[in-house]
Scaffold this motif. Sequence first.
Motif, mmCIF file in Angstrom:
data_model
loop_
_atom_site.group_PDB
_atom_site.id
_atom_site.type_symbol
_atom_site.label_atom_id
_atom_site.label_comp_id
_atom_site.label_asym_id
_atom_site.label_seq_id
_atom_site.Cartn_x
_atom_site.Cartn_y
_atom_site.Cartn_z
ATOM 1 N N VAL A 62 0.831 -1.207 0.000
ATOM 2 C CA VAL A 62 0.000 0.000 0.000
ATOM 3 C C VAL A 62 0.864 1.254 0.000
ATOM 4 O O VAL A 62 0.753 2.109 -0.891
ATOM 5 C CB VAL A 62 -0.949 0.005 1.213
ATOM 6 N N SER A 63 1.731 1.397 1.010
ATOM 7 C CA SER A 63 2.580 2.585 1.121
ATOM 8 C C SER A 63 3.527 2.428 2.302
ATOM 9 O O SER A 63 3.134 1.889 3.349
ATOM 10 C CB SER A 63 1.718 3.832 1.319
ATOM 11 N N HIS A 64 4.751 2.896 2.142
ATOM 12 C CA HIS A 64 5.721 3.009 3.230
ATOM 13 C C HIS A 64 5.972 1.654 3.899
ATOM 14 O O HIS A 64 6.805 0.897 3.434
ATOM 15 C CB HIS A 64 5.249 4.063 4.230
ATOM 16 N N ALA A 65 5.289 1.361 4.996
ATOM 17 C CA ALA A 65 5.428 0.060 5.648
ATOM 18 C C ALA A 65 4.087 -0.658 5.751
ATOM 19 O O ALA A 65 3.966 -1.642 6.491
ATOM 20 C CB ALA A 65 6.031 0.231 7.039
ATOM 21 N N VAL A 78 -4.079 -5.201 7.543
ATOM 22 C CA VAL A 78 -3.186 -4.121 7.131
ATOM 23 C C VAL A 78 -2.092 -3.949 8.177
ATOM 24 O O VAL A 78 -2.373 -3.817 9.373
ATOM 25 C CB VAL A 78 -3.939 -2.796 6.926
ATOM 26 N N THR A 79 -0.850 -3.946 7.723
ATOM 27 C CA THR A 79 0.291 -3.782 8.625
ATOM 28 C C THR A 79 0.653 -2.305 8.778
ATOM 29 O O THR A 79 0.394 -1.493 7.899
ATOM 30 C CB THR A 79 1.515 -4.524 8.080
ATOM 31 N N ASP A 80 1.268 -1.970 9.905
ATOM 32 C CA ASP A 80 1.704 -0.600 10.217
ATOM 33 C C ASP A 80 0.674 0.417 9.721
ATOM 34 O O ASP A 80 0.972 1.334 8.940
ATOM 35 C CB ASP A 80 3.097 -0.343 9.633
ATOM 36 N N PHE A 81 -0.516 0.266 10.229
ATOM 37 C CA PHE A 81 -1.701 1.014 9.788
ATOM 38 C C PHE A 81 -1.641 2.460 10.274
ATOM 39 O O PHE A 81 -1.439 2.722 11.454
ATOM 40 C CB PHE A 81 -2.944 0.325 10.347
ATOM 41 N N THR A 82 -1.832 3.409 9.352
ATOM 42 C CA THR A 82 -1.789 4.836 9.682
ATOM 43 C C THR A 82 -3.163 5.489 9.688
ATOM 44 O O THR A 82 -3.271 6.681 9.952
ATOM 45 C CB THR A 82 -0.911 5.595 8.670
ATOM 46 N N GLY A 83 -4.195 4.699 9.387
ATOM 47 C CA GLY A 83 -5.536 5.255 9.310
ATOM 48 C C GLY A 83 -6.000 5.521 7.897
ATOM 49 O O GLY A 83 -7.177 5.820 7.665
ATOM 50 N N PHE A 84 -5.081 5.410 6.927
ATOM 51 C CA PHE A 84 -5.439 5.686 5.534
ATOM 52 C C PHE A 84 -4.768 4.651 4.636
ATOM 53 O O PHE A 84 -3.563 4.435 4.716
ATOM 54 C CB PHE A 84 -4.979 7.087 5.128
ATOM 55 N N GLY A 166 -0.639 -22.234 5.616
ATOM 56 C CA GLY A 166 0.641 -22.912 5.729
ATOM 57 C C GLY A 166 1.850 -22.009 5.633
ATOM 58 O O GLY A 166 2.971 -22.454 5.859
ATOM 59 N N LEU A 167 1.633 -20.740 5.300
ATOM 60 C CA LEU A 167 2.717 -19.773 5.167
ATOM 61 C C LEU A 167 3.003 -19.078 6.483
ATOM 62 O O LEU A 167 2.101 -18.857 7.309
ATOM 63 C CB LEU A 167 2.366 -18.719 4.122
ATOM 64 N N CYS A 168 4.248 -18.680 6.665
ATOM 65 C CA CYS A 168 4.671 -17.865 7.805
ATOM 66 C C CYS A 168 5.176 -16.544 7.227
ATOM 67 O O CYS A 168 6.220 -16.512 6.569
ATOM 68 C CB CYS A 168 5.767 -18.554 8.586
ATOM 69 N N ILE A 169 4.422 -15.475 7.452
ATOM 70 C CA ILE A 169 4.709 -14.175 6.852
ATOM 71 C C ILE A 169 5.105 -13.210 7.962
ATOM 72 O O ILE A 169 4.350 -13.003 8.917
ATOM 73 C CB ILE A 169 3.480 -13.641 6.092
ATOM 74 N N GLY A 170 6.298 -12.606 7.847
ATOM 75 C CA GLY A 170 6.791 -11.712 8.882
ATOM 76 C C GLY A 170 6.932 -10.287 8.401
ATOM 77 O O GLY A 170 7.284 -10.030 7.248
ATOM 78 N N HIS A 171 6.638 -9.334 9.286
ATOM 79 C CA HIS A 171 6.771 -7.903 8.994
ATOM 80 C C HIS A 171 7.653 -7.316 10.095
ATOM 81 O O HIS A 171 7.275 -7.305 11.270
ATOM 82 C CB HIS A 171 5.389 -7.247 8.990
ATOM 83 N N LEU A 172 8.839 -6.808 9.721
ATOM 84 C CA LEU A 172 9.818 -6.383 10.725
ATOM 85 C C LEU A 172 9.466 -5.077 11.419
ATOM 86 O O LEU A 172 10.124 -4.703 12.398
ATOM 87 C CB LEU A 172 11.204 -6.258 10.081
ATOM 88 N N LEU A 193 9.020 -12.199 4.043
ATOM 89 C CA LEU A 193 9.502 -11.220 5.006
ATOM 90 C C LEU A 193 9.462 -9.827 4.417
ATOM 91 O O LEU A 193 10.026 -9.573 3.353
ATOM 92 C CB LEU A 193 10.940 -11.566 5.417
ATOM 93 N N MET A 194 8.765 -8.891 5.090
ATOM 94 C CA MET A 194 8.776 -7.483 4.720
ATOM 95 C C MET A 194 9.889 -6.803 5.508
ATOM 96 O O MET A 194 9.908 -6.845 6.737
ATOM 97 C CB MET A 194 7.436 -6.810 5.033
ATOM 98 N N VAL A 195 10.809 -6.137 4.780
ATOM 99 C CA VAL A 195 12.047 -5.653 5.377
ATOM 100 C C VAL A 195 12.244 -4.156 5.121
ATOM 101 O O VAL A 195 12.238 -3.723 3.970
ATOM 102 C CB VAL A 195 13.259 -6.409 4.778
ATOM 103 N N PRO A 196 12.438 -3.323 6.172
ATOM 104 C CA PRO A 196 12.751 -1.908 5.950
ATOM 105 C C PRO A 196 14.174 -1.740 5.436
ATOM 106 O O PRO A 196 15.117 -2.270 6.024
ATOM 107 C CB PRO A 196 12.588 -1.282 7.345
#
Length: 275
Positions: A62-65, A78-84, A166-172, A193-196
């Motif tokens: 979506v955007s940024h993180a 939604v990860t690292d949700f900012t409200g929009f 069956g998936l393991c999905i990580g967001h740092l 893995l989502m990585v900054p």
Amino acid sequence: MLRAAIAAVTALALAPLPLEAQESRRPSHCIAIADADPGLQYLHKAAWTEPVPGYSVRIHYVSHASFLLQTPGGLNVVTDFTGFTGTAPLIPDVVTMNHAHGTHWTANPDPAIPHVLPGWGDFGEGIEHHLDLGEMLVRNVSTDIRSSMGGVEEKGNSIFVFEVEGLCIGHLGHLHHEPNDAQYAALGRLDVLMVPVDGGYTMALDAMVRVVERLRSSIIIPMHWFSGSSLSHFLDDVSGTFAIDRRGGPELVVSLRDLPPRPTVVVLEPEWLRE
């Protein structure tokens, strides 16, 4: 004012689980079979409004993180949700947040969202989530963040893990340090893995590369990059270990099938959600 807003967001999440809920909660398959060799098959690109194929997960940058994770059963996370998330009238089922910076959380999430999961608790105490939605298990591993005036807020960030199909999905999240052995063990296997990769606001690139190489996920999705330059530096640093796949769009559909020939960095282009 800010502390009051944070307290309002976290008050409900900090309430302890009833004893019977703690005893019956679903175990993590990502930790239980962390040494297994699962595989991922890339499927066709599809619009976020279309149904998700069976045994698959759609990931939309979506955007940024912030990423939208969608399941065949219709869950929207939604990860690292900012409200929009864009102009689409989406009410996610679950949102996760981190508060190192205001671009990773909101003090006023829509009250219609059933599950709001902050990645922090009272200062220095952290928080624990183990949300079992049947089709998906959402859990977190706490890490430290830098606080104002050069201090440290222990357990102020969370790495969120989503176990689905069956998936393991990580967001740092807004990771500020290399995890210790106990934190790596708590994460278990991470297939995606989502990585900054900003190279400074979170961690120096060489340190982040060590994290990525230690986790050795099948798919690495760069996030939190502010310019093509920081993204390119990251890709250059990992190109000897990982294959590079530039998608040219915001979405990827994955399923637990066959491993790619080698672990792969999949570059997605962020795009707001629109109908």
